[in-house]
Design an enzyme around this catalytic site. Structure first.
Site, mmCIF file in Angstrom:
data_model
loop_
_atom_site.group_PDB
_atom_site.id
_atom_site.type_symbol
_atom_site.label_atom_id
_atom_site.label_comp_id
_atom_site.label_asym_id
_atom_site.label_seq_id
_atom_site.Cartn_x
_atom_site.Cartn_y
_atom_site.Cartn_z
ATOM 1 N N GLY A 243 -12.232 52.187 58.004
ATOM 2 C CA GLY A 243 -11.645 52.578 56.712
ATOM 3 C C GLY A 243 -12.628 53.511 56.017
ATOM 4 O O GLY A 243 -13.484 54.134 56.647
ATOM 5 N N ARG A 244 -12.522 53.553 54.690
ATOM 6 C CA ARG A 244 -13.380 54.467 53.921
ATOM 7 C C ARG A 244 -14.855 54.188 54.153
ATOM 8 O O ARG A 244 -15.660 55.105 54.327
ATOM 9 C CB ARG A 244 -13.062 54.330 52.429
ATOM 10 C CG ARG A 244 -11.753 54.962 52.024
ATOM 11 C CD ARG A 244 -11.485 54.712 50.549
ATOM 12 N NE ARG A 244 -11.114 53.323 50.338
ATOM 13 C CZ ARG A 244 -9.880 52.902 50.082
ATOM 14 N NH1 ARG A 244 -8.903 53.773 49.954
ATOM 15 N NH2 ARG A 244 -9.623 51.625 49.907
ATOM 16 N N ILE A 245 -15.243 52.894 54.173
ATOM 17 C CA ILE A 245 -16.675 52.576 54.290
ATOM 18 C C ILE A 245 -17.171 52.868 55.710
ATOM 19 O O ILE A 245 -18.235 53.473 55.893
ATOM 20 C CB ILE A 245 -16.942 51.113 53.868
ATOM 21 C CG1 ILE A 245 -16.582 50.935 52.381
ATOM 22 C CG2 ILE A 245 -18.407 50.741 54.104
ATOM 23 C CD1 ILE A 245 -16.599 49.501 51.877
ATOM 24 N N ARG B 64 -17.347 40.953 55.331
ATOM 25 C CA ARG B 64 -17.064 39.590 54.908
ATOM 26 C C ARG B 64 -17.645 38.640 55.952
ATOM 27 O O ARG B 64 -17.520 38.876 57.158
ATOM 28 C CB ARG B 64 -15.559 39.350 54.789
ATOM 29 C CG ARG B 64 -14.926 39.951 53.538
ATOM 30 C CD ARG B 64 -15.390 39.260 52.256
ATOM 31 N NE ARG B 64 -14.738 39.764 51.063
ATOM 32 C CZ ARG B 64 -15.230 40.730 50.273
ATOM 33 N NH1 ARG B 64 -16.394 41.302 50.550
ATOM 34 N NH2 ARG B 64 -14.568 41.105 49.184
ATOM 35 N N GLU C 257 -20.228 31.462 52.057
ATOM 36 C CA GLU C 257 -21.111 31.985 51.026
ATOM 37 C C GLU C 257 -21.102 31.103 49.777
ATOM 38 O O GLU C 257 -20.009 30.686 49.373
ATOM 39 C CB GLU C 257 -20.619 33.402 50.677
ATOM 40 C CG GLU C 257 -21.688 34.309 50.201
ATOM 41 C CD GLU C 257 -21.204 35.768 50.188
ATOM 42 O OE1 GLU C 257 -20.650 36.226 51.206
ATOM 43 O OE2 GLU C 257 -21.399 36.389 49.149
ATOM 44 N N HIS D 251 -25.233 39.552 49.183
ATOM 45 C CA HIS D 251 -23.964 40.258 48.927
ATOM 46 C C HIS D 251 -24.148 41.346 47.856
ATOM 47 O O HIS D 251 -23.484 41.316 46.800
ATOM 48 C CB HIS D 251 -22.878 39.249 48.522
ATOM 49 C CG HIS D 251 -21.486 39.754 48.766
ATOM 50 N ND1 HIS D 251 -20.425 38.927 49.061
ATOM 51 C CD2 HIS D 251 -20.953 41.007 48.753
ATOM 52 C CE1 HIS D 251 -19.325 39.637 49.207
ATOM 53 N NE2 HIS D 251 -19.625 40.913 49.030
ATOM 54 N N ALA E 8 -24.252 44.895 48.703
ATOM 55 C CA ALA E 8 -24.075 46.241 49.266
ATOM 56 C C ALA E 8 -23.525 47.245 48.242
ATOM 57 O O ALA E 8 -23.886 48.413 48.269
ATOM 58 C CB ALA E 8 -23.186 46.187 50.498
#
Ligand code: DGY
Length: 345
Positions: free
Chosen positions: A164-166, A246, A275, A293, A295
């Site tokens: 995807g975008r990332i 995730r 988490e 978490h 990023a």
């Protein structure tokens, strides 16, 4: 008519200011940044609001949504929305929105920070200095792995799972390291094949060939435990795994075993299966680097995410299509109309 927005935990000021400017009556449920909300607290408070603005730390399930027949919308401050039962929301006539795009570049930057950290043992070297253990330079001190082509000139292989975008932004950065880039994402195969930076690979080939495997898919039933013991056993013993997506995409206990036995060289994790808990033994391994978490955690990015969530919340209040709605089919449906009618009574 009151415009009550329930913000589950403290968000950056930009979001709260935007809600105030839109004449919303805002309640922030939890101000303590180190505490979450109990289910009871959330169930107890949700009934009084028109729109809910949650974070990824709160499970928003069918029971919670059913408890509030006049809830007009959910405006989550995160791009991922696996904590929300979107199918139930759609069935109940509740639009759900998220905060995509604004965090793409920050998250891709941090993915690279993670990759470099684990390959070159950056946190361990830093700890060594801070604890005053550096006595003399030595040729064997903190030996790591090459990321660009090393002295043998062989290009390293980056395997991107989830394009995807990332994933694409991570690939863009990799071109600067002259890497061979493999990408796997069944829903984006045509995009991958049209992208000159990357080559399509089946997951098995990607795992077998990559020196670095980086994960960027959303968490769905298909991607849960996508990287399990079997997948890890296909990776090279010199390879590293990076996860800033995730936690449940990786079987964390299997990962601990693979790291312990040297089946793979190392891992950099920003997210965890349960988490904030970590699988037993993970925290003490010396071939992992671990982050809480963060990023997307730049000041500017988190402010934009909060402002976007607030904009989505205001649209929910107005009955307008939220700019980042993930279930747009809900608008105009009989159940959606019924909700809006209930509110105007
Ligand atoms: C998200 O937005 O889904 C990230 O995990 C936190 O920024």
């Amino acid at each position: 008519m009151p415009r009550k927005v329930l913000v589950t935990r403290r968000i950056p000021r930009a979001g709260l200011e935007l809600l105030a400017q839109a004449d919303c009556d805002v309640t922030v449920l939890q101000h303590d940044e180190e505490r979450g909300l109990s289910r009871q607290e959330l169930l107890h408070s949700v009934g009084g609001c028109d729109v809910l603005l949650p974070l990824l730390t709160e499970p928003i399930d069918r029971q919670l949504m059913e408890s509030h027949p006049a809830l007009l919308g959910i405006a989550q401050m995160a791009v991922g929305f696996d904590n929300i039962d979107v199918a139930a929301a759609t069935e109940l006539g509740i639009p759900v929105a998220n905060t995509p795009e604004v965090l793409t570049e920050a998250t891709a930057d941090f993915t690279w920070a993670m990759l470099m950290s684990v390959a070159r043992r950056v946190p361990a070297a830093h700890d060594y200095m801070q604890s005053g253990r550096y006595k003399i330079w030595g040729p064997n001190l903190f030996l790591g792995a090459d990321v660009g082509s090393g002295p043998d000139g062989v290009r390293k292989v980056l395997g991107i799972v989830g394009y995807g975008r990332i994933g694409e932004a991570v690939a863009r950065r990799a071109t600067g390291f002259d890497m061979e880039i493999l990408a796997h994402d069944p829903s984006k195969r045509a995009i991958i094949e049209a992208d000159e930076k990357v080559h399509w690979a089946e997951l098995e080939e990607l795992l077998r060939r990559a020196d670095f495997v980086t994960l960027h898919p959303p968490l769905t039933p298909r991607t849960r435990h996508l990287i399990d013991g079997d997948a890890l056993s296909r990776m090279k013993p010199t390879a590293f795994l990076i996860n800033a997506a995730r936690g449940p995409i990786v079987d964390e206990s299997a990962l601990v075993d693979a790291l312990r036995s040297g089946q793979i060289a190392g891992a950099a994790l920003d997210v965890y299966e349960d988490e904030p808990e970590m699988a037993s033994g993970l925290a003490v391994l010396d071939n992992v680097v671990l982050f809480p978490h963060i990023a997307s955690a730049t000041d500017a990015t988190r402010s934009r995410m909060a402002a976007m969530a607030a904009t989505n919340a205001v649209a929910h209040l107005e009955g307008e299509k939220a700019p980042n709605c993930v279930n747009p089919e809900v608008y105009g449906s009989p159940v959606w109309r019924q909700r809006r009618r209930r509110r105007s009574i």
